[in-house]
Design an enzyme around this catalytic site. Structure first.
Site, mmCIF file in Angstrom:
data_model
loop_
_atom_site.group_PDB
_atom_site.id
_atom_site.type_symbol
_atom_site.label_atom_id
_atom_site.label_comp_id
_atom_site.label_asym_id
_atom_site.label_seq_id
_atom_site.Cartn_x
_atom_site.Cartn_y
_atom_site.Cartn_z
ATOM 1 N N GLU A 86 0.871 -1.167 0.000
ATOM 2 C CA GLU A 86 0.000 0.000 0.000
ATOM 3 C C GLU A 86 0.914 1.225 0.000
ATOM 4 O O GLU A 86 1.790 1.339 0.860
ATOM 5 C CB GLU A 86 -0.877 0.001 1.259
ATOM 6 C CG GLU A 86 -1.831 1.160 1.244
ATOM 7 C CD GLU A 86 -2.742 1.229 2.459
ATOM 8 O OE1 GLU A 86 -2.689 0.325 3.307
ATOM 9 O OE2 GLU A 86 -3.482 2.218 2.546
ATOM 10 N N ARG A 133 5.223 -12.417 10.071
ATOM 11 C CA ARG A 133 5.849 -11.120 9.831
ATOM 12 C C ARG A 133 7.242 -11.091 10.431
ATOM 13 O O ARG A 133 7.489 -11.717 11.461
ATOM 14 C CB ARG A 133 5.077 -10.018 10.552
ATOM 15 C CG ARG A 133 3.733 -9.714 10.037
ATOM 16 C CD ARG A 133 3.105 -8.660 10.915
ATOM 17 N NE ARG A 133 3.333 -7.327 10.395
ATOM 18 C CZ ARG A 133 2.666 -6.824 9.361
ATOM 19 N NH1 ARG A 133 1.774 -7.521 8.737
ATOM 20 N NH2 ARG A 133 2.916 -5.596 8.942
ATOM 21 N N LYS A 177 4.339 0.864 9.549
ATOM 22 C CA LYS A 177 4.447 2.111 8.792
ATOM 23 C C LYS A 177 3.830 3.273 9.559
ATOM 24 O O LYS A 177 4.310 4.396 9.477
ATOM 25 C CB LYS A 177 3.757 1.959 7.439
ATOM 26 C CG LYS A 177 4.639 1.274 6.414
ATOM 27 C CD LYS A 177 4.033 1.325 5.037
ATOM 28 C CE LYS A 177 3.058 0.213 4.838
ATOM 29 N NZ LYS A 177 2.609 0.062 3.445
HETATM 30 P P1 ATP Z 1 2.665 -2.090 8.020
HETATM 31 O O1 ATP Z 1 2.133 -2.932 9.129
HETATM 32 O O2 ATP Z 1 4.091 -1.737 8.173
HETATM 33 O O3 ATP Z 1 1.807 -0.934 7.676
HETATM 34 P P2 ATP Z 1 1.456 -3.430 5.868
HETATM 35 O O4 ATP Z 1 1.229 -4.891 5.887
HETATM 36 O O5 ATP Z 1 0.280 -2.592 6.080
HETATM 37 O O6 ATP Z 1 2.665 -3.070 6.791
HETATM 38 P P3 ATP Z 1 1.665 -3.341 3.061
HETATM 39 O O7 ATP Z 1 2.097 -2.222 2.202
HETATM 40 O O8 ATP Z 1 0.271 -3.793 3.012
HETATM 41 O O9 ATP Z 1 2.086 -2.971 4.520
HETATM 42 O O10 ATP Z 1 2.625 -4.588 2.835
HETATM 43 C C1 ATP Z 1 2.982 -5.083 1.585
HETATM 44 C C2 ATP Z 1 3.394 -6.518 1.726
HETATM 45 O O11 ATP Z 1 4.484 -6.632 2.648
HETATM 46 C C3 ATP Z 1 2.263 -7.350 2.288
HETATM 47 O O12 ATP Z 1 2.176 -8.534 1.536
HETATM 48 C C4 ATP Z 1 2.652 -7.628 3.697
HETATM 49 O O13 ATP Z 1 2.161 -8.860 4.108
HETATM 50 C C5 ATP Z 1 4.183 -7.591 3.633
HETATM 51 N N1 ATP Z 1 4.746 -7.177 4.913
HETATM 52 C C6 ATP Z 1 4.462 -6.049 5.608
HETATM 53 N N2 ATP Z 1 5.133 -6.012 6.773
HETATM 54 C C7 ATP Z 1 5.861 -7.156 6.829
HETATM 55 C C8 ATP Z 1 6.754 -7.724 7.782
HETATM 56 N N3 ATP Z 1 7.051 -7.096 8.919
HETATM 57 N N4 ATP Z 1 7.317 -8.909 7.497
HETATM 58 C C9 ATP Z 1 7.056 -9.532 6.337
HETATM 59 N N5 ATP Z 1 6.228 -9.064 5.405
HETATM 60 C C10 ATP Z 1 5.625 -7.896 5.627
HETATM 61 MG MG MG Z 2 -1.298 -3.975 4.587
#
Ligand code: ATP
Ligand code: MG
Length: 565
Positions: free
Chosen positions: A44, A271, A281
């Site tokens: 995102e 994660r 984020k």
């Molecule tokens: P955040 O919690 O930091 O906002 P998010 O999951 O909302 O992270 P996205 O932009 O949706 O952020 O993530 C893109 C991809 O990265 C998704 O497939 C998500 O599962 C993966 N991802 C995000 N954070 C992690 C993490 N800490 N470890 C592994 N994969 C991750």
């Molecule tokens: Mg997400």
């Protein structure tokens, strides 16, 4: 020799390293998806990527690459209130920097807004979606708890005809934000809360960074995500564990949509979390916005751009991702593992130089004034092909202040009055006299050198107990050196119920040393070039460097000698 099969896939390489690869191998063996492997990385664009995303990138692109498959980059831009093209650009830069490429497969969830709208209309027509005018609070109240069935919305049985009209009005901006939502009509008594008539659309009267003012209703992530995967022909939809409970919902939408046997297989993994860091984020954005760090690329940040500026290499980050592997249980990885990976990489590749970051002047009283010798120094002992360079030696030098002790303790073997040590690549020197200022602080040492020891050995075979690094005063480059410590004083700063993560900010996470001296070799360096400063650690040139001032970041110390907090 590894065997290469017809598809150019290395058979030795294809031995499964984890359960994701095993699943893919099983699917291929069953002849699923016509032998295709197609993954996607779906960020995102609401912030800069962090090391957790790096792991996801390595996993998605790396896994597809391993099986000769493809990977799409897809921006999940379903929430215009938080998204920005600045983030889109940074994400593309970071993925490329990590060594991966989506070729022409760049997509946005917003590419599918029309299709998603049509699909919603078709669900309304078959009585499987309805517009609800209740408030968010009432809706979640009615959803209830997993152990008891929820309460049906009074709008649940509105006729498809009426819903179609209302939904069209919703799209045309007739209603205000929050006035109504579109919900899927699934099962208000499901033990899975995500199946209790989840939201599909909400009203957001916000321009979108790609679709402008075209829409004022936006699909929910849970409504958009599975269909995007489906339309793109994704075979393996790798995501983090929290989405496991969303899977039945994604499957429900695909069942309603699909016209073939094909369905993306969702595989969840845990994660990545790293000690002494936060990995959300939202929290990282807060630290940037409130000025707790100097920006997304502050070298203390666990963002990809922060780590890049800090001197981490793509190789080290891919190695890290490999080393931590994939699991099904949430855990925390010691930040020392990340540091180990960059050390391993730089040990093989980094140019060695000598630099003094806390200088103490040494005058070699028996060394001819005005003489400058050029001595041979090894560029990288791990790589003979890197050759040698010349290091200037003259009468006035700097050594590290901590390499001298006026009253040496029992275990101190370095320089003190009357003691002889080796200066790396040059001579033995002996300290004869200590010069102090009015405050009684040591400001200079007077030493003598033994010309017979040039190159670092005494012809009479006498030994010294220490070898010190040094630089020649007249030829050295003056530099600013930034030393970093952990950003937080607690291993899990965001894991405390009763405390804010900011309570654990380490006030000493950055120390700036302005009186440092590095051998002249680094003059030719450009921003982000990294070096090993012998005995001190790995450093790189920070982009803050100007023609007047060279700035170094300490990437990591040579050993795991981080100050224990
Ligand atoms: P955040 O919690 O930091 O906002 P998010 O999951 O909302 O992270 P996205 O932009 O949706 O952020 O993530 C893109 C991809 O990265 C998704 O497939 C998500 O599962 C993966 N991802 C995000 N954070 C992690 C993490 N800490 N470890 C592994 N994969 C991750
Ligand atoms: Mg997400």
């Amino acid at each position: 020799m590894a065997e290469i099969d017809n598809n150019g896939i290395n058979q030795e390489e294809i031995l499964p390293k984890n359960f994701i690869q095993q699943q893919i191998i099983d699917d291929l063996a069953e002849g699923k998806n016509g032998g295709r492997v197609h993954t996607r990385f779906p960020p995102e664009p609401n912030g800069y990527l962090h090391i957790g995303h790096a792991k996801s990138i390595c996993l998605n692109f790396g896994t597809a690459r391993k099986f000769g498959g493809l990977t799409n980059l897809r921006f999940d831009d379903t929430n215009p209130t938080k998204e920005d093209t600045e983030y889109v650009d940074s994400i593309m830069e970071d993925v490329r920097w990590l060594g991966f490429d989506w070729d022409d497969r760049l997509y946005y969830a917003s590419d599918y807004f029309d299709k998603l709208y049509e699909f919603a209309v078709s669900l309304i027509k078959t009585g499987k979606a309805y517009v609800d005018f209740q408030s968010q609070e009432v809706i979640s109240e009615q959803k209830g708890v997993p152990t008891r069935p929820g309460i049906d919305s009074p709008y649940r049985n509105t006729s498809p005809e009426e819903n179609l009209e209302i939904f069209a009005r919703m799209k045309d901006g007739f209603y205000n934000e929050g006035e109504c939502v579109l919900r899927a009509k699934i099962d208000m008594s499901s033990p899975n809360m995500h199946m209790r008539d989840p939201l599909m659309y909400r009203i957001l009267k916000q321009p979108h960074h790609r679709t402008g003012d075209k829409w004022c209703i936006y699909p929910m992530y849970d409504y958009a995500h599975g269909q995007c995967d489906y339309w793109e022909g994704i075979t393996h939809s790798i995501c983090t564990l929290e989405f496991e409970v969303h899977r039945p919902l994604y499957d429900w939408f695909i069942d309603e949509l699909k016209d073939s046997d094909y369905r993306p297989r969702q595989i969840e993994f845990s994660r990545l979390n790293i000690t002494y860091n936060v990995m959300s984020k939202r929290l990282l954005l807060l630290m940037v916005k409130e000025g707790y760090v100097k920006g997304w690329d502050d070298p203390r940040m666990p963002t990809i751009c922060g780590l890049r500026r800090r001197g981490y290499t793509p190789e080290s980050m891919r190695a890290f991702s490999d080393r931590v592997g994939v699991t099904k249980v949430d855990g925390v990885t010691d930040v020392a593992v990340l540091e180990y990976c960059i050390r391993e990489d730089l040990n093989k590749t980094a140019q060695r130089v000598m630099g003094v970051i806390d200088p103490l002047k040494v005058v070699i009283t028996n060394y001819p004034e005005g003489l400058v010798e050029e001595l041979d120094a090894i560029n990288n002992p791990e790589d003979e092909s890197k050759g040698k360079r010349k290091v200037p030696f003259s009468r006035e030098l700097y050594i590290e202040r901590e390499d001298f002790m006026e009253n040496p303790t029992n275990k101190f073997y370095r320089l003190s009055v009357g003691r002889e040590v080796r200066l790396r690549y040059s001579y033995f020197i002996k300290c004869n006299e200590v010069i102090k200022n009015d405050q009684g602080e040591v400001i200079e040492l007077h030493c003598t050198y033994d010309p017979e020891t040039r190159g670092g050995n005494a012809p009479d075979g006498r030994k010294v107990k220490a070898t010190l690094h040094w630089v020649a005063v007249a030829q050295a480059v003056k530099a600013e050196v930034r030393l970093y410590d952990r950003l937080f004083t607690d291993a899990d700063p965001s894991g405390h119920k009763d405390k804010d993560f900011l309570d654990f900010l380490n006030p000493d996470s950055l120390s700036v040393l302005t009186d440092c001296y590095i051998e002249p070799f680094v003059k030719n360096g450009k921003p982000l070039d990294s070096f090993q400063f012998e005995r001190l650690g790995y450093f790189n040139i920070d982009p803050d460097t100007t023609t007047d001032k060279i700035v170094f970041n300490r990437i990591v110390s040579l050993k795991d000698g981080f100050k224990k907090l």
